[in-house]
Design a protein around this motif. Structure first.
Motif, PDB file in Angstrom:
ATOM      1  N   ARG A  42       0.900  -1.103   0.440  1.00 31.68           N
ATOM      2  CA  ARG A  42      -0.291   0.510  -0.159  1.00 31.68           C
ATOM      3  C   ARG A  42       0.506   0.953  -0.181  1.00 31.68           C
ATOM      4  O   ARG A  42       0.588   2.472  -0.750  1.00 31.68           O
ATOM      5  CB  ARG A  42      -0.916  -0.200   1.568  1.00 31.68           C
ATOM      6  CG  ARG A  42      -1.934  -0.736   1.491  1.00 31.68           C
ATOM      7  CD  ARG A  42      -2.321  -0.428   2.752  1.00 31.68           C
ATOM      8  NE  ARG A  42      -3.787  -1.405   3.174  1.00 31.68           N
ATOM      9  CZ  ARG A  42      -4.702  -0.568   2.662  1.00 31.68           C
ATOM     10  NH1 ARG A  42      -4.935   0.294   2.955  1.00 31.68           N
ATOM     11  NH2 ARG A  42      -5.916  -1.090   3.243  1.00 31.68           N
ATOM     12  N   ARG A  43       1.752   1.109   0.925  1.00 27.13           N
ATOM     13  CA  ARG A  43       2.807   2.498   1.068  1.00 27.13           C
ATOM     14  C   ARG A  43       3.604   2.182   0.775  1.00 27.13           C
ATOM     15  O   ARG A  43       4.102   3.594  -0.440  1.00 27.13           O
ATOM     16  CB  ARG A  43       2.681   2.583   2.361  1.00 27.13           C
ATOM     17  CG  ARG A  43       2.101   2.321   3.589  1.00 27.13           C
ATOM     18  CD  ARG A  43       2.128   2.447   5.038  1.00 27.13           C
ATOM     19  NE  ARG A  43       2.666   4.132   4.888  1.00 27.13           N
ATOM     20  CZ  ARG A  43       3.764   4.462   6.353  1.00 27.13           C
ATOM     21  NH1 ARG A  43       3.095   3.424   7.537  1.00 27.13           N
ATOM     22  NH2 ARG A  43       3.560   5.207   6.468  1.00 27.13           N
ATOM     23  N   PHE A  44       5.010   1.509  -0.208  1.00 23.95           N
ATOM     24  CA  PHE A  44       5.562   1.960  -0.454  1.00 23.95           C
ATOM     25  C   PHE A  44       5.699   1.106  -2.184  1.00 23.95           C
ATOM     26  O   PHE A  44       7.067   1.382  -3.104  1.00 23.95           O
ATOM     27  CB  PHE A  44       6.903   1.476  -0.092  1.00 23.95           C
ATOM     28  CG  PHE A  44       7.287   1.492   1.492  1.00 23.95           C
ATOM     29  CD1 PHE A  44       7.110   3.113   1.567  1.00 23.95           C
ATOM     30  CD2 PHE A  44       6.476   1.277   2.810  1.00 23.95           C
ATOM     31  CE1 PHE A  44       7.137   3.767   2.857  1.00 23.95           C
ATOM     32  CE2 PHE A  44       5.979   1.756   4.174  1.00 23.95           C
ATOM     33  CZ  PHE A  44       6.867   3.175   4.440  1.00 23.95           C
ATOM     34  N   TYR A  45       5.057   0.733  -2.841  1.00 21.10           N
ATOM     35  CA  TYR A  45       5.466  -0.041  -4.039  1.00 21.10           C
ATOM     36  C   TYR A  45       5.733   1.151  -4.922  1.00 21.10           C
ATOM     37  O   TYR A  45       4.743   2.368  -5.126  1.00 21.10           O
ATOM     38  CB  TYR A  45       4.224  -0.586  -4.101  1.00 21.10           C
ATOM     39  CG  TYR A  45       4.637  -1.768  -5.792  1.00 21.10           C
ATOM     40  CD1 TYR A  45       5.124  -2.618  -5.638  1.00 21.10           C
ATOM     41  CD2 TYR A  45       3.800  -1.136  -6.635  1.00 21.10           C
ATOM     42  CE1 TYR A  45       5.545  -3.561  -6.902  1.00 21.10           C
ATOM     43  CE2 TYR A  45       4.366  -1.423  -8.321  1.00 21.10           C
ATOM     44  CZ  TYR A  45       5.306  -3.300  -8.273  1.00 21.10           C
ATOM     45  OH  TYR A  45       4.901  -3.285  -8.833  1.00 21.10           O
ATOM     46  N   GLN A  46       6.821   0.733  -5.711  1.00 25.35           N
ATOM     47  CA  GLN A  46       6.822   1.421  -6.517  1.00 25.35           C
ATOM     48  C   GLN A  46       6.984   1.199  -8.163  1.00 25.35           C
ATOM     49  O   GLN A  46       7.067  -0.031  -8.217  1.00 25.35           O
ATOM     50  CB  GLN A  46       7.971   1.968  -6.128  1.00 25.35           C
ATOM     51  CG  GLN A  46       9.607   2.725  -5.567  1.00 25.35           C
ATOM     52  CD  GLN A  46       8.571   3.992  -5.805  1.00 25.35           C
ATOM     53  OE1 GLN A  46       8.228   5.022  -7.114  1.00 25.35           O
ATOM     54  NE2 GLN A  46       8.412   4.787  -4.080  1.00 25.35           N
ATOM     55  N   PRO A  47       6.471   2.020  -9.056  1.00 25.36           N
ATOM     56  CA  PRO A  47       5.598   0.915 -10.122  1.00 25.36           C
ATOM     57  C   PRO A  47       6.713   0.939 -10.954  1.00 25.36           C
ATOM     58  O   PRO A  47       8.106   1.852 -11.283  1.00 25.36           O
ATOM     59  CB  PRO A  47       4.721   2.255 -10.794  1.00 25.36           C
ATOM     60  CG  PRO A  47       4.414   3.047 -10.267  1.00 25.36           C
ATOM     61  CD  PRO A  47       5.308   2.918  -8.932  1.00 25.36           C
TER      62      PRO A  47
END
Ligand SMILES: Nc1nc2c(ncn2[C@@H]2O[C@H](COP(=O)(O)OP(=O)(O)OP(=O)(O)O)[C@@H](O)[C@H]2O)c(=O)[nH]1
Length: 430
Positions: free
Chosen positions: A259-264
């Motif tokens: 939720r918070r840190f995923y980088q596309p």
């Protein structure tokens, strides 16, 4: 890369980040609308699948959200029996990529659909979202767990990833271990169903290799080999296949982290050059222009995708071109409508496209017939009839722009031939 994953795994194993079970709980999905996300690399067969689902599910009411990026929009004209007619609602998000720049637009669109169909009482059976070939599906999935209004109305039923059996290994090799080019890997990693498409283009041994590569990235997804994106409908739509927990588990990630840190994973080395102009395209010149870029594997390497809708000299029908590297699918489709602007649109998508901008633009424009033909009908001419210097024969012009060739000529021996272009190389004054 490896150590980051190890670290994530360690934290998960230690139990410091427990998974939230809320999102994938079946009982919470019942009154909500199922969403099928269609993803996959450029040219893998997403639009083919979308059309197939809409055709097969024509008793269902489906909303379609399509994301297209590119300087020139072509997809609307690319497919016969365009799915607009079949979809209950069709929203095109063409201002950027859904996984980053137009994510707000996606949320707004979902809110509108939610208000109309879920709260408003109108009937809808589900939503299909087709992503661009360069998009990472993870941020789209994220939208369905982060935004409360979206979450109330929708759930991700299936993330279907199209994989082009012929080109997949090369794409995955490029993508592996490179966060900048990680798109192809992320598309598989985030899927619940993988359609291993275009099996007609490879042999069994190659197919097994691709299957293994898919399993390495995502052991939980169901892999369905197919052609023309045709898979059983009960594996695709309204199947409850997507399970966030499983997907995250495979990647040693927990929901909070996601939720918070995923980088596309966006492949920023892919860009596009589009050309839009009026005029009649000379078919022979255009095919030679394409040959310059697409006739060998090496030349075609950078050209991930070329798509065009063209007004060809000598035809009343639209000419549609779709290329994936060297593979060209082309042909005439339906006639230009009366009064419709006969505009050519072509887009080149790939690597190192920007340095080729001028060359591609000028090269394409050089294929337009800008001068009237030199020889009127009934003019006596010499026609080139062989490879030798003296291989000329007398004849007469009998038609202009015939079967997409500049001239149709009748030779003095009675045979009829074409001169593809109005050049002295093919036809000269008698
Ligand atoms: N040989 C072969 N070609 C296929 C198959 N499925 C689709 N194609 C062709 O592959 C090309 C690309 O298909 P699309 O469905 O437009 O692919 P896409 O993933 O939507 O493409 P983008 O939106 O540009 O990323 C088209 O010319 C299709 O006709 C298949 O099973 N075999």
């Amino acid at each position: 890369m490896g150590s980051e994953i190890d670290d994530k795994k360690r934290r998960t194993d230690d139990g410091h980040h427990g998974h939230s079970h809320g999102y994938s709980d079946a009982h919470r999905t019942r009154s909500r609308l199922p969403v099928t996300v269609l993803t996959g690399y450029l040219g893998a067969g997403k639009t083919t699948l979308l059309n197939y689902i809409l055709r097969e599910q024509n008793d269902k009411k489906l909303a379609v959200i399509e994301n297209e990026i590119g300087e020139v929009s072509i997809d609307d004209a690319l497919v016969e029996n365009k799915h607009q007619d079949m979809a209950e609602e069709l929203v095109l998000l063409d201002n950027g990529c859904i996984c980053c720049t137009v994510r707000g637009d996606l949320i707004q669109t979902l809110h509108k659909i939610g208000a109309k169909y879920v709260s408003g009482g109108a009937h809808l059976d589900g939503v299909l979202i087709e992503l661009t070939g360069m998009a990472d599906p993870a941020p789209v999935v994220q939208t369905f767990i982060v935004d409360d209004d979206v979450k109330r109305c929708f759930y991700v039923d299936n993330v279907v990833t199209l994989v082009d059996a012929k080109h997949a290994i090369e794409k995955l090799d490029e993508s592996k271990g490179d966060p900048e080019k990680g798109t192809a890997c992320a598309q598989i990693a985030f899927s619940s169903t993988v359609l291993l498409n275009k099996i007609d283009l490879v042999d069994g041994a190659h197919l097994d290799k691709v299957r293994m590569r898919i399993k390495e990235l995502n052991a939980a997804a169901e892999i369905i080999p197919c052609q023309q994106s045709q898979a059983p409908m009960d594996k695709l739509f309204n199947v409850g296949a997507f399970n966030l927990e499983k997907v995250l588990d495979e990647q040693y990630m927990d929901e909070e982290e996601f939720r918070r840190f995923y980088q596309p994973k966006m492949d920023r080395s892919v860009s596009n050059v589009g050309v839009r102009c009026e005029g009649a395209v000379m078919m022979f010149a255009f095919q030679r222009f394409l040959d310059r870029y697409l006739s060998t594997e090496e030349q075609a390497k950078d050209f991930l995708r070329v798509k065009a809708v063209l007004n060809v000299a000598g035809s009343q029908d639209k000419f549609v071109l779709q290329c994936v590297h060297m593979l060209r699918n082309q042909g005439f489709t339906k006639p230009w409508a009366p009064g419709e602007k006969r505009e050519n649109r072509i887009i080149f998508i790939g690597r190192a496209m920007q340095p080729r901008r001028q060359e591609l633009t000028e090269g394409f424009k050089a294929c337009l017939a800008t001068q009237p033909l030199r020889f009127p009908v009934n003019t006596p001419i010499f026609a080139k009839v062989g490879a030798g210097d003296n291989d000329w024969m007398r004849g007469v012009v009998i038609a202009h722009w015939n079967e997409c060739n500049a001239y149709r000529l009748r030779l003095e021996d009675g045979d009829e031939v074409h001169a593809p272009l109005d050049l002295d190389f093919f036809v000269k004054k008698a």
